[in-house]
Design a protein around this motif. Structure first.
Motif, PDB file in Angstrom:
ATOM      1  N   GLN A 105      -4.096   1.250  52.383  1.00  0.00           N
ATOM      2  CA  GLN A 105      -3.802   0.915  51.005  1.00  0.00           C
ATOM      3  C   GLN A 105      -4.771  -0.115  50.410  1.00  0.00           C
ATOM      4  O   GLN A 105      -5.156   0.025  49.193  1.00  0.00           O
ATOM      5  CB  GLN A 105      -2.384   0.088  51.077  1.00  0.00           C
ATOM      6  CG  GLN A 105      -1.772  -0.222  49.687  1.00  0.00           C
ATOM      7  CD  GLN A 105      -1.278   1.184  49.077  1.00  0.00           C
ATOM      8  OE1 GLN A 105      -1.042   2.204  49.782  1.00  0.00           O
ATOM      9  NE2 GLN A 105      -1.303   1.039  47.539  1.00  0.00           N
ATOM     10  N   THR A 106      -5.488  -0.892  51.105  1.00  0.00           N
ATOM     11  CA  THR A 106      -6.581  -1.448  50.573  1.00  0.00           C
ATOM     12  C   THR A 106      -7.827  -0.841  49.946  1.00  0.00           C
ATOM     13  O   THR A 106      -8.314  -0.975  49.186  1.00  0.00           O
ATOM     14  CB  THR A 106      -6.908  -2.712  51.557  1.00  0.00           C
ATOM     15  OG1 THR A 106      -5.976  -3.608  52.049  1.00  0.00           O
ATOM     16  CG2 THR A 106      -8.065  -3.613  51.221  1.00  0.00           C
ATOM     17  N   GLY A 107      -8.073   0.141  51.128  1.00  0.00           N
ATOM     18  CA  GLY A 107      -9.227   1.102  50.518  1.00  0.00           C
ATOM     19  C   GLY A 107      -8.669   1.839  49.321  1.00  0.00           C
ATOM     20  O   GLY A 107      -9.550   2.171  48.276  1.00  0.00           O
ATOM     21  N   ARG A 108      -7.415   2.169  49.415  1.00  0.00           N
ATOM     22  CA  ARG A 108      -6.931   3.067  47.855  1.00  0.00           C
ATOM     23  C   ARG A 108      -7.364   1.989  46.707  1.00  0.00           C
ATOM     24  O   ARG A 108      -7.758   2.429  45.797  1.00  0.00           O
ATOM     25  CB  ARG A 108      -5.468   3.218  48.168  1.00  0.00           C
ATOM     26  CG  ARG A 108      -4.993   4.189  47.085  1.00  0.00           C
ATOM     27  CD  ARG A 108      -5.448   5.227  46.651  1.00  0.00           C
ATOM     28  NE  ARG A 108      -4.920   5.981  45.605  1.00  0.00           N
ATOM     29  CZ  ARG A 108      -5.252   7.135  45.036  1.00  0.00           C
ATOM     30  NH1 ARG A 108      -6.304   7.637  45.208  1.00  0.00           N
ATOM     31  NH2 ARG A 108      -4.600   7.626  43.986  1.00  0.00           N
ATOM     32  N   VAL A 109      -6.816   0.880  46.956  1.00  0.00           N
ATOM     33  CA  VAL A 109      -7.066  -0.044  45.895  1.00  0.00           C
ATOM     34  C   VAL A 109      -8.580  -0.380  45.559  1.00  0.00           C
ATOM     35  O   VAL A 109      -8.863  -0.107  44.384  1.00  0.00           O
ATOM     36  CB  VAL A 109      -6.187  -1.435  45.952  1.00  0.00           C
ATOM     37  CG1 VAL A 109      -6.699  -2.438  45.021  1.00  0.00           C
ATOM     38  CG2 VAL A 109      -4.657  -1.211  46.160  1.00  0.00           C
ATOM     39  N   LYS A 118     -13.569   3.440  40.622  1.00  0.00           N
ATOM     40  CA  LYS A 118     -13.417   4.524  39.615  1.00  0.00           C
ATOM     41  C   LYS A 118     -13.137   3.871  38.100  1.00  0.00           C
ATOM     42  O   LYS A 118     -13.514   4.424  37.060  1.00  0.00           O
ATOM     43  CB  LYS A 118     -12.265   5.598  40.079  1.00  0.00           C
ATOM     44  CG  LYS A 118     -12.762   6.357  41.071  1.00  0.00           C
ATOM     45  CD  LYS A 118     -11.586   7.477  41.311  1.00  0.00           C
ATOM     46  CE  LYS A 118     -11.920   8.475  42.739  1.00  0.00           C
ATOM     47  NZ  LYS A 118     -10.829   9.323  42.936  1.00  0.00           N
ATOM     48  N   LEU A 119     -12.147   3.125  38.204  1.00  0.00           N
ATOM     49  CA  LEU A 119     -11.848   2.635  37.029  1.00  0.00           C
ATOM     50  C   LEU A 119     -13.044   1.835  36.299  1.00  0.00           C
ATOM     51  O   LEU A 119     -13.252   1.684  34.920  1.00  0.00           O
ATOM     52  CB  LEU A 119     -10.671   1.494  37.027  1.00  0.00           C
ATOM     53  CG  LEU A 119     -10.200   0.613  35.837  1.00  0.00           C
ATOM     54  CD1 LEU A 119      -9.528   1.755  34.716  1.00  0.00           C
ATOM     55  CD2 LEU A 119      -9.125  -0.116  36.149  1.00  0.00           C
ATOM     56  N   ASP A 120     -13.896   0.816  37.168  1.00  0.00           N
ATOM     57  CA  ASP A 120     -14.904   0.198  36.512  1.00  0.00           C
ATOM     58  C   ASP A 120     -15.814   1.125  35.948  1.00  0.00           C
ATOM     59  O   ASP A 120     -16.444   1.111  35.000  1.00  0.00           O
ATOM     60  CB  ASP A 120     -15.747  -0.534  37.539  1.00  0.00           C
ATOM     61  CG  ASP A 120     -14.618  -1.679  38.159  1.00  0.00           C
ATOM     62  OD1 ASP A 120     -13.853  -2.153  37.345  1.00  0.00           O
ATOM     63  OD2 ASP A 120     -14.897  -2.210  39.229  1.00  0.00           O
ATOM     64  N   ARG A 121     -16.181   2.412  36.641  1.00  0.00           N
ATOM     65  CA  ARG A 121     -17.006   3.183  36.283  1.00  0.00           C
ATOM     66  C   ARG A 121     -16.614   3.935  34.786  1.00  0.00           C
ATOM     67  O   ARG A 121     -17.444   4.233  34.043  1.00  0.00           O
ATOM     68  CB  ARG A 121     -17.340   4.409  37.205  1.00  0.00           C
ATOM     69  CG  ARG A 121     -18.195   3.968  38.442  1.00  0.00           C
ATOM     70  CD  ARG A 121     -18.704   5.201  39.200  1.00  0.00           C
ATOM     71  NE  ARG A 121     -17.521   5.870  39.996  1.00  0.00           N
ATOM     72  CZ  ARG A 121     -16.795   5.603  40.992  1.00  0.00           C
ATOM     73  NH1 ARG A 121     -17.386   4.487  41.816  1.00  0.00           N
ATOM     74  NH2 ARG A 121     -16.116   6.376  41.309  1.00  0.00           N
ATOM     75  N   GLU A 149      -6.834   4.919  31.314  1.00  0.00           N
ATOM     76  CA  GLU A 149      -5.675   4.594  31.223  1.00  0.00           C
ATOM     77  C   GLU A 149      -5.019   5.148  32.522  1.00  0.00           C
ATOM     78  O   GLU A 149      -4.207   4.207  32.929  1.00  0.00           O
ATOM     79  CB  GLU A 149      -4.678   5.047  29.780  1.00  0.00           C
ATOM     80  CG  GLU A 149      -5.274   4.440  28.660  1.00  0.00           C
ATOM     81  CD  GLU A 149      -5.078   2.907  28.625  1.00  0.00           C
ATOM     82  OE1 GLU A 149      -3.903   2.483  29.062  1.00  0.00           O
ATOM     83  OE2 GLU A 149      -5.760   2.324  27.947  1.00  0.00           O
ATOM     84  N   THR A 150      -5.122   6.283  32.998  1.00  0.00           N
ATOM     85  CA  THR A 150      -4.587   6.812  34.201  1.00  0.00           C
ATOM     86  C   THR A 150      -4.983   5.887  35.384  1.00  0.00           C
ATOM     87  O   THR A 150      -4.403   5.679  36.220  1.00  0.00           O
ATOM     88  CB  THR A 150      -4.984   8.329  34.245  1.00  0.00           C
ATOM     89  OG1 THR A 150      -4.508   9.141  33.164  1.00  0.00           O
ATOM     90  CG2 THR A 150      -4.378   9.082  35.266  1.00  0.00           C
ATOM     91  N   LEU A 151      -6.398   5.905  35.506  1.00  0.00           N
ATOM     92  CA  LEU A 151      -6.755   4.862  36.337  1.00  0.00           C
ATOM     93  C   LEU A 151      -6.252   3.577  36.554  1.00  0.00           C
ATOM     94  O   LEU A 151      -5.807   3.072  37.552  1.00  0.00           O
ATOM     95  CB  LEU A 151      -8.414   4.860  36.495  1.00  0.00           C
ATOM     96  CG  LEU A 151      -9.146   6.232  36.584  1.00  0.00           C
ATOM     97  CD1 LEU A 151     -10.669   6.113  36.451  1.00  0.00           C
ATOM     98  CD2 LEU A 151      -8.846   6.614  38.183  1.00  0.00           C
ATOM     99  N   ARG A 152      -6.015   2.909  35.268  1.00  0.00           N
ATOM    100  CA  ARG A 152      -5.528   1.707  35.147  1.00  0.00           C
ATOM    101  C   ARG A 152      -4.078   1.630  35.728  1.00  0.00           C
ATOM    102  O   ARG A 152      -3.588   0.642  36.586  1.00  0.00           O
ATOM    103  CB  ARG A 152      -5.445   1.160  33.623  1.00  0.00           C
ATOM    104  CG  ARG A 152      -6.889   0.756  33.278  1.00  0.00           C
ATOM    105  CD  ARG A 152      -6.709   0.275  31.813  1.00  0.00           C
ATOM    106  NE  ARG A 152      -8.070  -0.283  31.328  1.00  0.00           N
ATOM    107  CZ  ARG A 152      -8.330  -0.515  30.100  1.00  0.00           C
ATOM    108  NH1 ARG A 152      -7.438  -0.266  28.897  1.00  0.00           N
ATOM    109  NH2 ARG A 152      -9.580  -0.767  29.593  1.00  0.00           N
ATOM    110  N   THR A 153      -3.285   2.640  35.263  1.00  0.00           N
ATOM    111  CA  THR A 153      -1.816   2.726  35.666  1.00  0.00           C
ATOM    112  C   THR A 153      -1.756   3.009  37.359  1.00  0.00           C
ATOM    113  O   THR A 153      -1.085   2.320  38.168  1.00  0.00           O
ATOM    114  CB  THR A 153      -1.031   3.946  35.179  1.00  0.00           C
ATOM    115  OG1 THR A 153      -1.310   3.825  33.868  1.00  0.00           O
ATOM    116  CG2 THR A 153       0.297   4.006  35.687  1.00  0.00           C
ATOM    117  N   ALA A 154      -2.751   3.935  37.948  1.00  0.00           N
ATOM    118  CA  ALA A 154      -2.806   4.121  39.478  1.00  0.00           C
ATOM    119  C   ALA A 154      -3.217   2.904  40.110  1.00  0.00           C
ATOM    120  O   ALA A 154      -2.498   2.446  41.092  1.00  0.00           O
ATOM    121  CB  ALA A 154      -3.680   5.053  39.822  1.00  0.00           C
TER     122      ALA A 154
END
Length: 468
Positions: A136-140, A146-149, A224-229
């Motif tokens: 889960q840490t790796g997923r976050v 991805k969100l930063d990029r 927005e999708t990446l922020r939600t995930a």
């Protein structure tokens, strides 16, 4: 012999108990298998799951860990022979029995095995928890990167487009519509051509701006999708159990092992009872074999000592194939001929009437071979009806006077008269001598009782092998 065999068996059992028997002590641990879900609610358990837990309790890796921790010279192979696991019927309880030569060692190893089993469950759950947290840490972290990029790319696109980038396509469309009106009102060819070229440049610029606008909107939607995930993954990571929270095992110890008061083996009462039973059985078997395989001379001497009567002849078992070895009837013939001139002899049986017929036939054949004329009153087994020296006369009931007259007449006509009696109780005193036919397998006490109860005391015994 029976008493000696039983005594020897009990002595051997005592020697085994005090010299060779290694005591075995058994300590038992009761474990309850009670797995629960993450909310602490008990979940159903199938029989296969309980069987799997029982197999884990006696698995070699766990036994090797317990043996290494014990450090008393106990190996995993020893524990595999000492550990027994069974399930209590209709329950979730597992009984773990551990057997050892020492009572304290059995209790100590039993509790160590239960502790190692529970520790293995804790380590397995800790490894599963750490693995889930790591994934889960790796997923976050992946979603954060991805969100930063995506946010960086969106900011760069907005910076490159400028503040009025969203209104420029509208302005260009307004200019294109104005050029269309000019083109419709102009008749001059050169001017129409210049307006058309200008309109084409504006149309191309408007298409580029529209494509950039659509790419900007897609990038914004991706952000927005990446922020939600990312938010959901971060929430799931926060909801995971903390590493500092103690883990609950799926089993618990209901009752720890305690040193047993007495060993389960050897049990003196059981050992002595079993030894007495086996010794008695062996004694009976040896006695039967001795009686079965005893030499004829030994059996004859036993009968002579017990009854005080001589054994005149021994008739062997009748052979199924071949005539066999003829018996020695010399003593029998001598005994008959010394009874007086033209003697009358009664031949009776101890147990079976057919034994008297067989003995009478043997006596008749022996006397006829020696040249004596023999009269047999009754059945005589094995005699030849064509033998001139053997006369067979059916046994008929007579009065005492008729019997005396018949015997006197028979004495005058024949050298020897044999009267076949069904029982020694029927053999009368009017016979010169009485011969008793006995079976080799008949108990000696029964033969002695028959001799004592005979109407006329027998003068000799004829032993018949009873195995035919």
């Amino acid at each position: 012999m029976l008493v000696l065999t039983v005594a020897a068996g009990l002595a051997a059992a005592a020697a085994y108990l005090f010299a060779f028997a290694t005591p075995v002590h058994e300590a038992r641990v009761a474990l309850e298998y009670d797995p629960r879900d993450t909310a602490g609610v008990p979940r159903p358990v199938a029989g296969e799951e309980l069987n799997a837990q029982a197999a884990l309790l006696s698995a070699r890796p766990l036994l090797a860990r317990v043996a290494a921790a014990a450090g008393t010279g106990v190996t995993a192979d020893d524990l595999s022979d000492w550990v027994f696991v069974r399930q209590a019927p209709l329950s979730r309880i597992l009984w773990v029995s551990l057997r050892a030569p020492d009572a304290d060692q059995a209790a100590r190893l039993g509790n160590a095995l239960a502790a190692a089993y529970l520790d293995a469950q804790v380590r397995r759950k800790r490894a599963e928890r750490d693995d889930v947290r790591a994934r889960q840490t790796g997923r976050v972290r992946e979603l954060s990167e991805k969100l930063d990029r995506a946010e960086t790319a969106l900011a760069e696109r907005r910076l490159a487009a400028g503040p009025g980038a969203t209104q420029l396509p509208v302005v260009l469309r307004q200019r294109i519509r104005a050029l269309d009106r000019q083109l419709a009102g102009t008749r001059e060819a050169a001017r129409r051509e210049a307006i058309a070229r200008r309109r084409a440049r504006l149309e191309a610029q408007a298409d580029r701006l529209l494509a950039d606008h659509l790419a900007h909107r897609a990038l914004a939607a991706e952000v927005e999708t990446l922020r939600t995930a990312h938010a959901r993954a971060a929430t799931a990571l926060r909801d995971l159990p903390s590493p500092s929270v103690p883990l609950r095992t799926d089993a618990r110890v209901l009752s720890p092992a305690t040193p047993p008061a007495a060993p389960i083996w050897p049990r003196p009462g059981f050992v002595f009872a079993l030894s007495a039973l086996l010794s008695a059985s062996l004694g009976v078997l040896l006695a039967l074999l001795r009686d079965r395989c005893a030499p004829p001379e030994a059996a004859a001497r036993t009968l002579e000592r017990a009854t005080g009567l001589p054994v005149l002849a021994e008739l062997p078992r009748a052979r199924r194939f071949g005539p066999g070895v003829p018996p020695d009837l010399t003593a029998l013939v001598t005994h008959v001929l010394t009874a007086g001139p033209s003697p009358v002899l009664a031949v009776a049986a101890c147990t079976r009437p057919e034994d008297a017929a067989r003995a009478a036939g043997a006596v008749a054949r022996a006397l006829s071979d020696s040249g004596r004329d023999v009269l047999v009153s009754g059945d005589a087994a094995g005699t030849n009806a064509g033998d001139d020296l053997v006369t067979l006369s059916p046994r008929r009931p007579r009065t005492p006077e008729e019997e005396a007259a018949w015997r006197a007449d028979a004495r005058g006509r024949h050298d020897v008269v044999l009267v076949v009696e069904p029982s020694p109780l029927a053999a009368g005193r009017e016979s010169d001598r009485t011969l008793l036919a006995v079976r080799r397998a008949t108990p000696v006490q029964e033969i002695v009782a028959t001799v004592a109860a005979a109407r006329a005391a027998p003068s000799g015994l004829i032993v018949i092998d009873g195995r035919d």
